[in-house]
Design a protein around this motif. Structure first.
Motif, short mmCIF file in Angstrom:
data_model
loop_
_atom_site.label_atom_id
_atom_site.label_comp_id
_atom_site.label_asym_id
_atom_site.label_seq_id
_atom_site.Cartn_x
_atom_site.Cartn_y
_atom_site.Cartn_z
N ARG A 73 0.83 -1.21 0.00
CA ARG A 73 0.00 0.00 0.00
C ARG A 73 0.87 1.26 0.00
O ARG A 73 1.81 1.39 0.79
N ASN A 117 -0.02 8.20 -1.99
CA ASN A 117 0.58 9.06 -3.00
C ASN A 117 -0.06 10.45 -2.98
O ASN A 117 -1.02 10.73 -3.68
N ILE A 153 0.70 5.77 -12.92
CA ILE A 153 0.17 4.41 -12.81
C ILE A 153 0.34 3.68 -14.14
O ILE A 153 0.63 2.47 -14.17
N ILE A 202 -2.59 -3.16 -10.03
CA ILE A 202 -2.38 -1.87 -9.38
C ILE A 202 -3.74 -1.18 -9.31
O ILE A 202 -4.35 -0.86 -10.33
N LYS A 239 -6.00 2.01 -7.75
CA LYS A 239 -5.87 3.37 -7.23
C LYS A 239 -7.22 3.92 -6.80
O LYS A 239 -8.20 3.86 -7.55
N GLU A 240 -7.27 4.42 -5.58
CA GLU A 240 -8.47 5.08 -5.07
C GLU A 240 -8.04 6.37 -4.38
O GLU A 240 -7.51 6.36 -3.29
N GLU A 285 -5.86 9.02 -3.10
CA GLU A 285 -4.43 9.05 -2.77
C GLU A 285 -3.84 7.65 -2.53
O GLU A 285 -2.63 7.48 -2.52
N ARG A 286 -4.70 6.67 -2.33
CA ARG A 286 -4.23 5.33 -1.96
C ARG A 286 -4.01 4.47 -3.20
O ARG A 286 -4.87 4.36 -4.05
N ILE A 287 -2.84 3.83 -3.26
CA ILE A 287 -2.51 2.89 -4.33
C ILE A 287 -2.16 1.55 -3.71
O ILE A 287 -1.30 1.47 -2.83
#
Length: 245
Positions: A114, A117, A138, A176, A178-179, A181-183
Motif C-alpha cells: 500500500r 501518494n 500508474i 495496481i 488506485k483510489e 491518494e491510496r494505491i
C-alpha cells in the motif's frame, strides 16, 4: 491428536516478524504459541505458511498446530482473541485433516503493498502505507508489471545470499488499484523470495517516478544483480494478503 488451522490477522508494527527467535519473545509466532500452550496445557508449536519480516502486516496469514485439547474450534478462537494482544486477531479456526501443513501445502500467496501518494502525508495510514509525495504514473508502473509477470529467475529482486536454493518463481498477476491518494499493488505468485515484493515495489515506484524505464526490467532479470533493481520499499506498506491451498 487434532490438527487445527488458524487464519490470522496482525499489525506487525511493533513485532520482530513472524518467526520465533531465540533472542526475543517479541514475535507473532511466540505470542500465539504462548497463548495456545496456556490454553491447552501442552507445549504447542505453531506452523505458519511462511515468515513475515519485522514491521510487515498480515490480513490472511495461515497457521496450524496439533493438540489433544477437547475445546471446540469456536472456544479456541474465542480464547485466542481474549488473551492475545489486540494487534493479533484469529479470524478463523477450523479442524483439518492430520496431514495438513500450513507451509508445505500452500500452492500460492498474494501480497499487497500500500502506497499513500499525496504531497500531504496521512495521520491514519502512516503505519500501514509508504508515503510517496511526488506524483506517480500508474500507466508506467502497469507497463513495468507486464515484464515481471510469468516465470523468471528473481535473484536480482531479492536479498537472498545463498546460491544453493533456486531463485526461480512464477508471478501469476500484478494488479495496481488506485483510489484517490491510496494505491494498492497486489502480487500473486507461487512463492516469493526474501524482500522480493518490497524490491519489485521499489522498482515499480522508480518507474512511476520517471527515474527508470519499464523496459529495463528484462535486463535486470537477466543480469541477476541485486544492485541493478530498485530500492527495497519500507516494511510498513506490506501485507500478507491471502494464502491459497
Amino acid at each position: 491428536m487434532r490438527n487445527i488451522r488458524l487464519t490470522i490477522e496482525y499489525d506487525g508494527t511493533k513485532y520482530n516478524g513472524w518467526q520465533r527467535l531465540g533472542n526475543t519473545e517479541n514475535t507473532i509466532q511466540h505470542k500465539l504459541e504462548n497463548v495456545l500452550s496456556l490454553m491447552s496445557g501442552e507445549n504447542i508449536e505453531v506452523i505458519g505458511s511462511g515468515r513475515t519480516d519485522a514491521g510487515v502486516h498480515a490480513l490472511g496469514q495461515v497457521a496450524n498446530f496439533h493438540t489433544r485439547s477437547p475445546m471446540t474450534t469456536r472456544e479456541i478462537l474465542d480464547y485466542c482473541n481474549h488473551y492475545l494482544p489486540q494487534d493479533i486477531v484469529v479470524k478463523k479456526a477450523a479442524e483439518v485433516e492430520e496431514r495438513f501443513h500450513a507451509r508445505y501445502n500452500a500452492v500460492s500467496k498474494k501480497y499487497m503493498y500500500r502506497i499513500w501518494n499525496s504531497h500531504i502525508p496521512t495521520a491514519f495510514y502512516r503505519k500501514y502505507s509508504y508515503h510517496v509525495p511526488e506524483p506517480l504514473s500508474i500507466e508506467k508502473m502497469r507497463k513495468g508489471t507486464a515484464y515481471l509477470v510469468g516465470k523468471h529467475d528473481f535473484q536480482a529482486f531479492s536479498s537472498v545470499k545463498s546460491k544453493k536454493k533456486s531463485t526461480e518463481r512464477e508471478i501469476y498477476s500484478i494488479e495496481i488499484l488506485k483510489e484517490r491518494e491510496r494505491i494498492d499493488i497486489l502480487f500473486h505468485g507461487n512463492g516469493f523470495l526474501h524482500n522480493m515484493v518490497r524490491i519489485m515495489t521499489g522498482t515499480l515506484l522508480e518507474i512511476g517516478l520517471g527515474k527508470r524505464k519499464a523496459e529495463e526490467i528484462p535486463l535486470i532479470l537477466e543480469g541477476k544483480i541485486r544492485e541493478k533493481a530498485g530500492v527495497t520499499a519500507p516494511a510498513q506498506g506490506l501485507f500478507l494478503y491471502e494464502v491459497y491451498y
